[in-house]
Design a protein around this motif. Structure first.
Motif, PDB file in Angstrom:
ATOM      1  N   MET B   1     -52.467  32.061  37.611  1.00 30.28           N
ATOM      2  CA  MET B   1     -52.568  30.970  36.622  1.00 30.28           C
ATOM      3  C   MET B   1     -53.900  31.037  35.875  1.00 30.28           C
ATOM      4  SD  MET B   1     -49.892  28.980  36.485  1.00 30.28           S
ATOM      5  CE  MET B   1     -48.890  30.454  36.517  1.00 30.28           C
ATOM      6  N   THR B   2     -53.852  30.693  34.648  1.00 31.62           N
ATOM      7  CA  THR B   2     -55.083  30.720  33.863  1.00 31.62           C
ATOM      8  C   THR B   2     -55.492  29.295  33.550  1.00 31.62           C
ATOM      9  OG1 THR B   2     -53.732  30.899  31.912  1.00 31.62           O
ATOM     10  CG2 THR B   2     -54.650  32.940  32.758  1.00 31.62           C
ATOM     11  N   HIS B   3     -56.227  28.715  34.457  1.00 35.27           N
ATOM     12  CA  HIS B   3     -56.587  27.313  34.242  1.00 35.27           C
ATOM     13  C   HIS B   3     -58.056  27.062  33.990  1.00 35.27           C
ATOM     14  CE1 HIS B   3     -57.483  27.984  38.382  1.00 35.27           C
ATOM     15  NE2 HIS B   3     -56.245  28.270  38.611  1.00 35.27           N
ATOM     16  N   PRO B   4     -58.963  27.875  34.559  1.00 36.27           N
ATOM     17  CA  PRO B   4     -60.342  27.390  34.595  1.00 36.27           C
ATOM     18  C   PRO B   4     -60.901  26.950  33.243  1.00 36.27           C
ATOM     19  CG  PRO B   4     -60.109  29.325  35.939  1.00 36.27           C
ATOM     20  CD  PRO B   4     -58.830  29.171  35.170  1.00 36.27           C
ATOM     21  N   VAL B   5     -60.336  27.406  32.139  1.00 35.61           N
ATOM     22  CA  VAL B   5     -60.848  26.947  30.846  1.00 35.61           C
ATOM     23  C   VAL B   5     -60.569  25.463  30.599  1.00 35.61           C
ATOM     24  CG1 VAL B   5     -61.054  29.032  29.507  1.00 35.61           C
ATOM     25  CG2 VAL B   5     -58.789  28.083  29.939  1.00 35.61           C
ATOM     26  N   SER B   6     -59.406  25.006  31.075  1.00 26.61           N
ATOM     27  CA  SER B   6     -59.010  23.633  30.792  1.00 26.61           C
ATOM     28  C   SER B   6     -59.653  22.671  31.786  1.00 26.61           C
ATOM     29  CB  SER B   6     -57.493  23.506  30.842  1.00 26.61           C
ATOM     30  OG  SER B   6     -57.059  23.877  32.132  1.00 26.61           O
ATOM     31  N   THR B   7     -59.513  21.375  31.498  1.00 30.40           N
ATOM     32  CA  THR B   7     -60.002  20.352  32.415  1.00 30.40           C
ATOM     33  C   THR B   7     -58.940  20.146  33.487  1.00 30.40           C
ATOM     34  OG1 THR B   7     -60.519  19.283  30.330  1.00 30.40           O
ATOM     35  CG2 THR B   7     -61.184  18.133  32.347  1.00 30.40           C
ATOM     36  N   PRO B   8     -59.362  19.935  34.732  1.00 27.09           N
ATOM     37  CA  PRO B   8     -58.342  19.652  35.744  1.00 27.09           C
ATOM     38  C   PRO B   8     -57.662  18.305  35.477  1.00 27.09           C
ATOM     39  CG  PRO B   8     -60.554  19.554  36.692  1.00 27.09           C
ATOM     40  CD  PRO B   8     -60.698  20.042  35.301  1.00 27.09           C
ATOM     41  N   LEU B   9     -56.380  18.215  35.831  1.00 24.15           N
ATOM     42  CA  LEU B   9     -55.678  16.940  35.705  1.00 24.15           C
ATOM     43  C   LEU B   9     -56.319  15.906  36.615  1.00 24.15           C
ATOM     44  CD1 LEU B   9     -51.848  17.769  35.666  1.00 24.15           C
ATOM     45  CD2 LEU B   9     -53.231  16.874  33.812  1.00 24.15           C
ATOM     46  N   VAL B 207     -47.546  29.045  52.363  1.00 23.30           N
ATOM     47  CA  VAL B 207     -48.685  29.021  51.450  1.00 23.30           C
ATOM     48  C   VAL B 207     -48.765  30.343  50.691  1.00 23.30           C
ATOM     49  CG1 VAL B 207     -51.184  29.030  51.367  1.00 23.30           C
ATOM     50  CG2 VAL B 207     -49.983  27.390  52.813  1.00 23.30           C
ATOM     51  N   VAL B 208     -48.645  31.428  51.427  1.00 20.48           N
ATOM     52  CA  VAL B 208     -48.720  32.728  50.798  1.00 20.48           C
ATOM     53  C   VAL B 208     -47.567  32.896  49.811  1.00 20.48           C
ATOM     54  CG1 VAL B 208     -48.660  35.212  51.218  1.00 20.48           C
ATOM     55  CG2 VAL B 208     -49.943  33.712  52.746  1.00 20.48           C
ATOM     56  N   ALA B 209     -46.412  32.306  50.149  1.00 19.83           N
ATOM     57  CA  ALA B 209     -45.228  32.470  49.302  1.00 19.83           C
ATOM     58  C   ALA B 209     -45.333  31.730  47.979  1.00 19.83           C
ATOM     59  CB  ALA B 209     -43.983  32.022  50.053  1.00 19.83           C
ATOM     60  N   CYS B 210     -45.997  30.580  47.969  1.00 19.85           N
ATOM     61  CA  CYS B 210     -45.853  29.796  46.735  1.00 19.85           C
ATOM     62  C   CYS B 210     -47.140  29.276  46.104  1.00 19.85           C
ATOM     63  CB  CYS B 210     -44.900  28.625  46.967  1.00 19.85           C
ATOM     64  SG  CYS B 210     -45.687  27.238  47.767  1.00 19.85           S
ATOM     65  N   ASP B 212     -50.736  28.975  44.158  1.00 19.77           N
ATOM     66  CA  ASP B 212     -51.599  29.695  43.225  1.00 19.77           C
ATOM     67  C   ASP B 212     -53.035  29.680  43.713  1.00 19.77           C
ATOM     68  OD1 ASP B 212     -49.533  30.121  41.255  1.00 19.77           O
ATOM     69  OD2 ASP B 212     -49.614  27.956  41.002  1.00 19.77           O
ATOM     70  N   ARG B 213     -53.416  28.507  44.250  1.00 15.00           N
ATOM     71  CA  ARG B 213     -54.757  28.414  44.825  1.00 15.00           C
ATOM     72  C   ARG B 213     -54.651  27.730  46.176  1.00 15.00           C
ATOM     73  NH1 ARG B 213     -59.197  25.770  42.052  1.00 15.00           N
ATOM     74  NH2 ARG B 213     -57.696  24.240  41.289  1.00 15.00           N
ATOM     75  N   ILE B 214     -55.592  28.025  47.051  1.00 15.37           N
ATOM     76  CA  ILE B 214     -55.530  27.498  48.404  1.00 15.37           C
ATOM     77  C   ILE B 214     -56.887  26.925  48.789  1.00 15.37           C
ATOM     78  CG2 ILE B 214     -55.112  28.069  50.838  1.00 15.37           C
ATOM     79  CD1 ILE B 214     -53.601  30.611  49.595  1.00 15.37           C
ATOM     80  N   THR B 215     -56.861  25.727  49.314  1.00 15.29           N
ATOM     81  CA  THR B 215     -58.066  25.155  49.894  1.00 15.29           C
ATOM     82  C   THR B 215     -57.810  24.969  51.383  1.00 15.29           C
ATOM     83  OG1 THR B 215     -58.672  24.028  47.848  1.00 15.29           O
ATOM     84  CG2 THR B 215     -59.611  23.165  49.899  1.00 15.29           C
ATOM     85  N   THR B 227     -57.680  32.251  45.891  1.00 16.28           N
ATOM     86  CA  THR B 227     -56.569  32.285  44.946  1.00 16.28           C
ATOM     87  C   THR B 227     -55.476  33.131  45.574  1.00 16.28           C
ATOM     88  OG1 THR B 227     -57.520  34.185  43.848  1.00 16.28           O
ATOM     89  CG2 THR B 227     -58.018  32.039  42.904  1.00 16.28           C
ATOM     90  N   SER B 228     -54.275  33.049  44.985  1.00 18.98           N
ATOM     91  CA  SER B 228     -53.123  33.646  45.660  1.00 18.98           C
ATOM     92  C   SER B 228     -53.352  35.132  45.944  1.00 18.98           C
ATOM     93  CB  SER B 228     -51.858  33.444  44.834  1.00 18.98           C
ATOM     94  OG  SER B 228     -52.050  33.986  43.541  1.00 18.98           O
ATOM     95  N   GLY B 229     -54.051  35.839  45.053  1.00 23.25           N
ATOM     96  CA  GLY B 229     -54.286  37.253  45.250  1.00 23.25           C
ATOM     97  C   GLY B 229     -55.100  37.552  46.506  1.00 23.25           C
ATOM     98  N   GLN B 230     -56.076  36.660  46.792  1.00 27.09           N
ATOM     99  CA  GLN B 230     -56.967  36.932  47.930  1.00 27.09           C
ATOM    100  C   GLN B 230     -56.375  36.487  49.251  1.00 27.09           C
ATOM    101  OE1 GLN B 230     -59.684  34.055  46.294  1.00 27.09           O
ATOM    102  NE2 GLN B 230     -61.175  35.657  45.872  1.00 27.09           N
ATOM    103  N   ALA B 231     -55.303  35.681  49.174  1.00 24.66           N
ATOM    104  CA  ALA B 231     -54.826  35.037  50.380  1.00 24.66           C
ATOM    105  C   ALA B 231     -54.064  36.014  51.244  1.00 24.66           C
ATOM    106  CB  ALA B 231     -53.925  33.867  50.013  1.00 24.66           C
TER     107      ALA B 231
END
Lengths: 306, 513
Positions: B1-9, B207-210, B212-215, B227-231
């Motif tokens: 996902m390409t979010h960091p440019v936008s403001t979080p909801l 979590v790995v299946a779905c 985009d980001r994980i805390t 992020t999903s790639g590193q998980a």
């Protein structure tokens, strides 16, 4: 059975079924909001006595009717203050309200025992006079409350099942916590259900004294309030089924009166038990069935969300 | 996902929340963007639920701020949160079973006119249902729906009420595998439409299946962000359970190396049970507890632990399989017979399951002791007090006042009374669910000590716990429960926390898949 007996029973069923239906409808609304009001008998008595007294004093049965409705609503609001605001036990509070109703009605009605009043006007649409077997009976010769009984039942059904308010009332009766979480105020809805149910209970009582008997006598309701509570169960908390129930129980009472009047051999004491025996039979037949459709939270006190 | 440019909801910064001695949330930061599934991962008690309740206005944080679209907001109640487009699905659904789907949803909509056309609501439900893959019959009664369909109704409720941020607290806990797959498909559509989803769970595979980001949270703090790639599952397990904590045999005293003597004290053979509602059905369990053996059971909550305990005590019938006690077929024994045969039971929730809150401690002590203290039609209170006094001192527990009602005791004291009662009569088998939960360190030690003494005296112990360190210290054999079945079995000292963590969270299958 002879035709006059059948016609007499039918006519009587409608007449005594009227007050039963109003009382049942009132209690149905209240129970749908999760509250059991065992004090219904007291509300009927207050309605009968206040209605009669005001009619006797003012000379207007309509004024009596309005006063009875208001008194019934107020009586249930008092009950609501006990069980909703003060969170008192519903069964004990209901019984207390019943005896309170006994006392208040006796006090209010005492000066008017034996008074003569002009009751609610009755009429029969003229086109029905043409039927040969109708003219000799009281069939279709009804007052406004009787004519409106079925429309009111439909109105109650519509309000409960087709409006946002009714949805809230039923939700509170099922799960006050879920209704609360959905943004409704359970206490407010219960007060609304109680006051509208009380108005109907007051009307039910007034019908007895202002139309059926045209007298006031202490404890003249003779358990109709409790029969109505059983009728709520009989009709499975459904206003339209209550119509059939009220007719059935009104019929039981009319039948025993007709039999007594015709000098039946059956003991009059046994005959007078007919509606109560029927009540026991209904509870027996319905008892223990899981699909009873009783509101899940009926009789429970809601203490808040946590 | 390409979010960091936008403001979080929705964003929380520096959230802290303390409950008594426990710091449930410690300086937690979390941001949710539109069009993402954000997984919040952690063990039980890691602080996930507290954080989600704060984000939904259910609980107020002690400190920290909540920002909606970059602007600070004050959430006083869930009503505020809903008005701002934040919706939450709780673990226990807030649906009314007797009402229809349509009525349940209509109840939740605040913009409905007093006299509403049901067809209009039906139209909206069908429209949203098809758009998001949440098709449910609007006229069906909720009680007739499967759990998966009920969850659809909960999500529909939020969507129709115009929520943009959806918080789902362990949404997969009660779902069957195919329903989980369906839920993830719904997530995909929601993402594509710009919704933001916070997915709270402790199941790694999902979590790995779905996500985009994980805390990952541990003990109230954010342990890591990925992020999903590193998980990958191993990293996640380490973050969740911490390094080490492996099962070295640290226990003092005798470690019985001999195989359990001739007959096991208790055995389940191919035992299964049915489940209703949110319960977990048990699937074909083979459990054997030998004389002089402590069998530990690990698993995340809701994996069937409660059901296993109930099954042993007879609170729940076997649907298939059999149950054996000291060589006798106990499959159809009554609860009273099982208890009288020497089974002590420390349930998951002692206040509900093992105590009558309104009765005195003394009266509670006599309950569950069968007819041991009967004296004609009365009760031999003296003998009871003597026996219980001994049991308390054997555990080095302070003897509580016997007259106050049980419900007046603190959680720890209540737990002590229940344990003392259950241990008073030299049990042959102890089934203990989380016996040290809520106890101070010293009491916990003496409970463990006592369990070991039961073992050393030739009894059997089934210890169900969430505390891997406790299990490492106590268990001679370890079973891992996952989804009502045994996912793994280990001898003492041969297992690693990480390995067990994989099995507990069901991630092993994913690795092999």
């Amino acid at each position: 059975m002879t035709t006059p007996l059948v016609l007499g029973v039918l006519a009587g069923a409608v007449l005594s079924g009227t007050s039963l239906l109003y009382a049942t409808l009132g209690e149905t609304i209240v129970e749908r909001s999760g509250i059991v009001n065992l004090g219904l008998e007291g509300i009927l008595l207050i309605g009968a006595s206040v209605g009669f007294s005001v009619a006797a004093a003012s000379g207007s049965a309509w004024l009596g009717l309005a006063a009875a409705a208001a008194a019934g609503g107020l009586g249930n609001l008092l009950f609501g203050w006990l069980v909703v605001t003060r969170k008192a036990n519903q069964l004990a509070s209901g019984l207390a309200m019943m005896f309170f109703g006994f006392g208040v009605s006796a006090l209010v009605g005492a000066p008017y025992v034996g008074a003569v009043i002009v009751g609610l006007p009755k009429w029969r649409p003229s086109w029905l006079d043409g039927l040969p077997w109708v003219r000799s009976t009281t069939l279709f010769n009804y007052d406004l409350l009787t004519w409106l009984a079925v429309p009111v039942a439909i109105l109650v059904w519509w309000a409960l099942f087709r409006t946002r308010w009714g949805l809230g009332v039923r939700a509170v009766g099922e799960s006050p916590a879920a209704a609360f979480a959905a943004g409704r105020n359970p206490a407010v809805l219960q007060y609304q259900a109680l006051s509208s149910g009380g108005v109907l209970g007051g009307l039910a009582g007034a019908h007895l004294s202002l139309s059926l008997t045209l007298t006031w006598a202490e404890y003249m309701t003779a358990g109709r309030g409790f029969i109505a509570i059983a009728l709520v169960i009989f009709s499975k908390w459904h206003p339209l089924r209550a119509i059939a129930g009220a007719l059935l129980f009104g019929g039981a009472e009319a039948l025993q009166l007709q039999l007594q009047a015709r000098g039946s051999d059956i003991s009059p004491f046994l005959l007078e038990m007919a509606p109560y025996l029927l009540t026991i039979l209904v509870l027996l037949a319905w008892g223990g069935s899981r699909r009873l459709a009783a509101p899940a939270s009926l009789g429970r006190t809601f203490y808040g969300s946590d | 996902m390409t979010h960091p440019v936008s403001t979080p909801l929705l964003e929380v910064r520096g959230i802290s929340k303390r409950y008594g001695a426990v710091l449930a949330n410690d300086q937690v930061d979390l941001s949710l963007y539109g069009g993402e599934v954000h997984a919040l991962l952690g063990e039980n008690g890691a602080g996930k639920s507290t954080l989600s309740k704060i984000m939904y206005g259910f609980t107020r944080p002690d400190s920290g701020e909540i920002l909606l679209g970059g602007k600070p907001v004050d959430l006083h109640s869930p009503r505020d949160a809903r008005a701002l487009g934040i919706g939450m699905v709780f673990q226990n659904f807030l649906l009314i079973p007797a009402l229809s789907v349509l009525e349940n949803i209509a109840l939740f909509l605040t913009d409905l006119p007093p006299i509403f056309r049901r067809e209009a609501v039906e139209q909206r439900i069908r429209e949203f249902g098809e758009r998001f893959g949440l098709v449910v019959d609007p006229w069906a009664q909720v009680r007739q729906l499967s759990v998966g369909d009920q969850q659809k109704v909960e999500i529909l409720k939020l969507l129709l009420a115009q929520a943009r941020v959806l918080i789902l607290d362990e949404p997969t806990k009660v779902l069957a595998p195919h329903e989980v797959v369906a839920l993830f498909r719904v997530f995909e559509v929601l993402k594509a439409e710009g919704y933001s989803i916070l997915f709270i769970t402790h199941k790694l595979r999902e979590v790995v299946a779905c996500a985009d980001r994980i805390t990952v949270m541990r003990q109230g703090r954010v342990e890591g962000r990925l992020t999903s790639g590193q998980a990958d599952v191993d990293t996640l397990v380490t973050m969740m359970f911490g390094e080490g904590g492996a099962g070295e045999p640290t226990a003092t005293g005798t470690v019985p190396e001999q195989p359990p003597s001739t007959l096991p004290i208790f055995e389940l053979r191919g035992a299964s049970s049915k489940a209703t509602g949110s319960e977990t059905p048990l699937k074909n369990l083979d459990v054997s507890i030998g004389a002089g053996e402590i069998v530990g059971v690990a698993g995340v909550s809701g994996s069937g632990q409660k059901e296993l305990g109930d099954l042993i005590l007879g609170l729940r019938p076997l649907s298939t399989g059999s149950k054996w006690f000291c060589g006798a077929d106990a499959s159809s024994w009554t609860i009273a017979r099982i208890r009288e045969s020497g089974v002590a039971f420390v349930p998951e929730d002692p206040l509900v399951m093992a105590a009558v809150p309104g009765m005195s401690v003394r009266e509670n002590l006599v309950l569950g002791t069968g007819r041991r203290y009967w004296k004609g039609a009365t009760i031999n209170w003296r003998a009871l007090e003597v026996a219980m006094g001994k049991s308390f001192s054997a555990l080095a527990f302070p003897v509580p006042g016997l007259d106050p009602p049980m419900g007046a005791l603190s959680g720890g004291n209540l737990q002590r009374v229940v344990i003392a009662r259950e241990m008073a009569h030299k049990p042959k088998l102890v089934v203990a669910l989380y016996p040290t939960r809520g106890l101070d360190v010293r009491s916990a030690l003496s409970v463990r000590d006592l369990l070991r003494r039961v073992r050393d005296g030739g009894g059997g112990v089934l210890l169900i716990s969430e505390d891997l360190e406790e299990l490492a210290e106590m268990a001679d054999r370890l079973l891992v429960l996952y989804g009502g079945a045994i996912a793994g079995e280990f001898k003492r000292g041969v297992w690693q926390a990480e390995q067990v963590g994989h099995l507990m969270t069901g991630s092993k299958e994913a690795l092999h898949a």
